[in-house]
Design a protein around this motif. Sequence first.
Motif, PDB file in Angstrom:
ATOM      1  N   ASP A 365       0.827  -1.214   0.000  1.00 29.81           N
ATOM      2  CA  ASP A 365       0.000   0.000   0.000  1.00 29.81           C
ATOM      3  C   ASP A 365       0.856   1.257   0.000  1.00 29.81           C
ATOM      4  O   ASP A 365       0.581   2.222  -0.720  1.00 29.81           O
ATOM      5  CB  ASP A 365      -0.925   0.005   1.210  1.00 29.81           C
ATOM      6  N   LEU A 369       0.873   4.017  -3.070  1.00 31.38           N
ATOM      7  CA  LEU A 369       0.392   5.381  -2.814  1.00 31.38           C
ATOM      8  C   LEU A 369       1.515   6.414  -2.958  1.00 31.38           C
ATOM      9  O   LEU A 369       1.372   7.411  -3.675  1.00 31.38           O
ATOM     10  CB  LEU A 369      -0.228   5.455  -1.417  1.00 31.38           C
ATOM     11  N   GLY A 370       2.656   6.187  -2.271  1.00 32.73           N
ATOM     12  CA  GLY A 370       3.747   7.167  -2.309  1.00 32.73           C
ATOM     13  C   GLY A 370       4.361   7.303  -3.686  1.00 32.73           C
ATOM     14  O   GLY A 370       4.543   8.425  -4.196  1.00 32.73           O
ATOM     15  N   GLY A 372       3.097   6.452  -6.606  1.00 35.05           N
ATOM     16  CA  GLY A 372       2.150   6.993  -7.576  1.00 35.05           C
ATOM     17  C   GLY A 372       2.001   8.498  -7.459  1.00 35.05           C
ATOM     18  O   GLY A 372       1.991   9.218  -8.450  1.00 35.05           O
ATOM     19  N   VAL A 373       1.924   9.016  -6.211  1.00 39.08           N
ATOM     20  CA  VAL A 373       1.759  10.465  -6.033  1.00 39.08           C
ATOM     21  C   VAL A 373       2.978  11.202  -6.547  1.00 39.08           C
ATOM     22  O   VAL A 373       2.874  12.210  -7.253  1.00 39.08           O
ATOM     23  CB  VAL A 373       1.502  10.782  -4.549  1.00 39.08           C
ATOM     24  N   VAL A 374       4.194  10.711  -6.225  1.00 36.75           N
ATOM     25  CA  VAL A 374       5.419  11.389  -6.664  1.00 36.75           C
ATOM     26  C   VAL A 374       5.527  11.375  -8.192  1.00 36.75           C
ATOM     27  O   VAL A 374       5.873  12.376  -8.829  1.00 36.75           O
ATOM     28  CB  VAL A 374       6.653  10.741  -6.020  1.00 36.75           C
ATOM     29  N   VAL A 376       3.129  11.067 -10.497  1.00 38.82           N
ATOM     30  CA  VAL A 376       2.122  11.963 -11.105  1.00 38.82           C
ATOM     31  C   VAL A 376       2.538  13.416 -10.927  1.00 38.82           C
ATOM     32  O   VAL A 376       2.391  14.237 -11.827  1.00 38.82           O
ATOM     33  CB  VAL A 376       0.744  11.692 -10.482  1.00 38.82           C
ATOM     34  N   PHE A 377       3.064  13.784  -9.735  1.00 43.93           N
ATOM     35  CA  PHE A 377       3.501  15.158  -9.483  1.00 43.93           C
ATOM     36  C   PHE A 377       4.604  15.573 -10.461  1.00 43.93           C
ATOM     37  O   PHE A 377       4.597  16.692 -10.980  1.00 43.93           O
ATOM     38  CB  PHE A 377       3.999  15.282  -8.038  1.00 43.93           C
ATOM     39  N   GLY A 397       9.103  10.833 -14.353  1.00 45.08           N
ATOM     40  CA  GLY A 397       7.829  10.484 -13.717  1.00 45.08           C
ATOM     41  C   GLY A 397       7.288   9.179 -14.257  1.00 45.08           C
ATOM     42  O   GLY A 397       6.790   8.335 -13.492  1.00 45.08           O
ATOM     43  N   LEU A 401       6.692   5.629 -12.222  1.00 45.08           N
ATOM     44  CA  LEU A 401       5.412   4.935 -12.167  1.00 45.08           C
ATOM     45  C   LEU A 401       5.590   3.468 -12.585  1.00 45.08           C
ATOM     46  O   LEU A 401       4.960   2.565 -11.996  1.00 45.08           O
ATOM     47  CB  LEU A 401       4.407   5.628 -13.099  1.00 45.08           C
TER      48      LEU A 401
END
Length: 822
Positions: A365, A369-370, A372-374, A376-377, A397, A401
């Motif tokens: 998890d 979450l971590g 994916g957020v980085v 996308v950013f 990026g 991913l």
Amino acid sequence: MKIEGFGALTGSFEFNPGMTVVAGPNESGKSTLHTALRVALCGVDLPARGRMLKETEAVLRRFRPWRGNRFQVEVEVELDGGSYRFVRDLDRPDQAQVFDLVKGGDVTEKFRRGRTVDVSARLGMSRAAFLAVSTVAQDQILNLTGSSLQEDLQRASATSGGDSTARAAIERLEHWRQENIRGDRTTTKPLDRTQLPAKLTEAEAQLARALELHRQLAEDLGNQDALRAELGLVEIATRSREVEWKTAELAAIQQDLTAVAAIDKEIAAAPELRQPRDPIVLRDAATGARGLARQWQEAEAKVAEIAKVAPDLEQICRQSAQSELAFLATALEQPVPSLPQPAEDPARLELLDHRRIALTRLSADVVALGGGVVGVFMIVFAILHGGGLEVPMAAGGLALLVVVATAFFFLQRRLSLLLAVGGFASISEMRRAARAKDPELVKAMAERDKIEAERAQAEKRLAELGIAETSPDHVKDLAERLPAAQEALALTIAWRNTADRFSMELSARAKRLGITGQDPVQLAAELGARLQQLDQAEDAGRLRATLEARRSERLRGRDPKALAKRAEQLSQELVGLEATREGIPSKVPAEDLRRRYDESVRRRDDLRSQLLPLQGRLQAQLKDAAEVAVLEEKVAEIAEDVARRERAEEAVKLAISELRLAEGAIHNDLAPVLARGLEGWLPAITGQRYQHAWVDPANLAVHVSAEDGGAQISVDDLSQGTREQIYLALRTVLAQALSPRGEAVPLFFDDPTVSADDDRCGVLLDTLRELSAKTQVVVFTHESRVSSWADLAKVASLTLEVVPAGASRQAKELEALVGEEG
């Protein structure tokens, strides 16, 4: 009245022969017009000679015109069947003029009183009397009390024309007495204590001194021979006592010198020991040191007597108790129960590694979450900002991913393998199986876990206490031995603390004196040795101090060398004296002999001082003998002058007393007149509450009552408004009663209704209007109700307007609106 310049006022003002109301707000000039009326009629008060009075200077300075124009007032009056014009140039207040408007001509001298030209001079009244009965100021009304009403009536009657002859005679006699006999506040008149009485006292003192000098001379001449004989005897006794004193003093000095020499030898032989530094600190530290050392030794012996505690028990004694060891042994003895046969699903749950499953799931998890957020950013930042880095940022990026997706799938596959050990396909299936556990198995597992946890906790606590063997029997054995070991350890600690405390106390005392060391016995011995040295030094010091005290007592502050020199001087003086030393008392102290000698010397000097001036005094007295008769004649002449003036003073005082009795008779005549006049006013001004009035002839005190023969009430007990109306009524009655020629004196009232209610205000104004049929009445007011009353009653009125302080005289001249009567 015509004003060319008086304060801010200019213009002509005509006052009705009956009643006139002068109305206007504050600062409109009412008080200025009131003062201008007084000055126009009576002028300003000017002394017979010398500079102006301060009050006069204040009036002239205050009301001088603002713009520096002419300072002049004129007034036309009807008086004694004639008509006159008073013209006053206030820049020269003593140069006023009066013109007869009927016959013509200057008649100033008919109205002159000294330097002042005054309308009251023609009325037979003094200026003060005229102003006292004609003018009622606002402050007199506002500050009115019963006692001030009484004082005002007395003052007005005392300055009236009716008793001016008695008052003038009293003042003339009193002035003559103070000028020619003695003054009440001076020291320069004949009978003042610094004039004739002082001269008489001085002359009598001179005569007494001269007579005493003659008597003393005769007495001295009679005693001259006796004094000379006594002087011879005293001189012989003085020489004898001098020998006795000096011989005794010489013997005493010799004894003192011998004793001092012996004491000096003892002081030289006495040991001089140096005291240790800080003797107070040393005595405080050394006192009781040996006792502390002995107590330390006893404590150490007690520590040695106590049985040693085994090393394995010492730590347990400090950290545990018997009850805790018993509890730990019980926990170790508990058997571990067996588990029942589990069901299928629970059995599979037992095969799973739940900790690893939870950790793997959490890692998946977090990575998803971590990462994916980085990723996308980074892609969004590259698209929005650019700057040449958009391609690397977007590629990074996307790569991140991809890595995150690969790691997430790897962790999910590992989680599936961990669940496959128990035959589960997902986390949800495992949770459903966990909710379907066998109750008996769960209970048995909980009981087993509890026992295992207690045994693990017991083993952990034993390890903390340093007990390697965890068998129940060994723990029980330790529990049985623990109380005795704890008691022995407590005694050892207590005695060890006691010994340490004594040792620390000795070390602290030794450090204060700079002594180092660890052995308490040695420290105590060193402290005792130093204390012994201090005692020896103090004993030696006391011995020397005692000897020094004895030496000082013998010397009594004298120097031995000076004593030796004095002894040598006495020996030489005794050789030169004619008398012998025989018969000298051996036990009489030299001080007493010295006092006897001094007494003889004083007596001898006293006799010489009496004998030597006798001849000179005799010659001076014989020379002054003729002055005694002159002094006696001078005393008689001054005494006769004093007696003559005292007789004159008694005569003047008797005349003044009789005149004051006559003045009192005036009050006796005036009191009934005031009472009758007040009764005519009283019912109306008090709303029919009071009908009768009395005036005390002694002090003109006023009382009223509701009915004839009823209780008399002092005006002090009436309300302020009632007192003010009674006061106004009495002033009108007084103006009529005190006019010596029956002339109607005009009345000027300044805000007489300021404290009256509306009903009494109307009654008072109606009464004043009735009074205006007999005499002229002028009412100054700022109240609109008075102006309204004047309009309704058709009473003449003058209205004043406020003039700005900076307005010019010509542009802002006050206008007077004159109403017509009836």
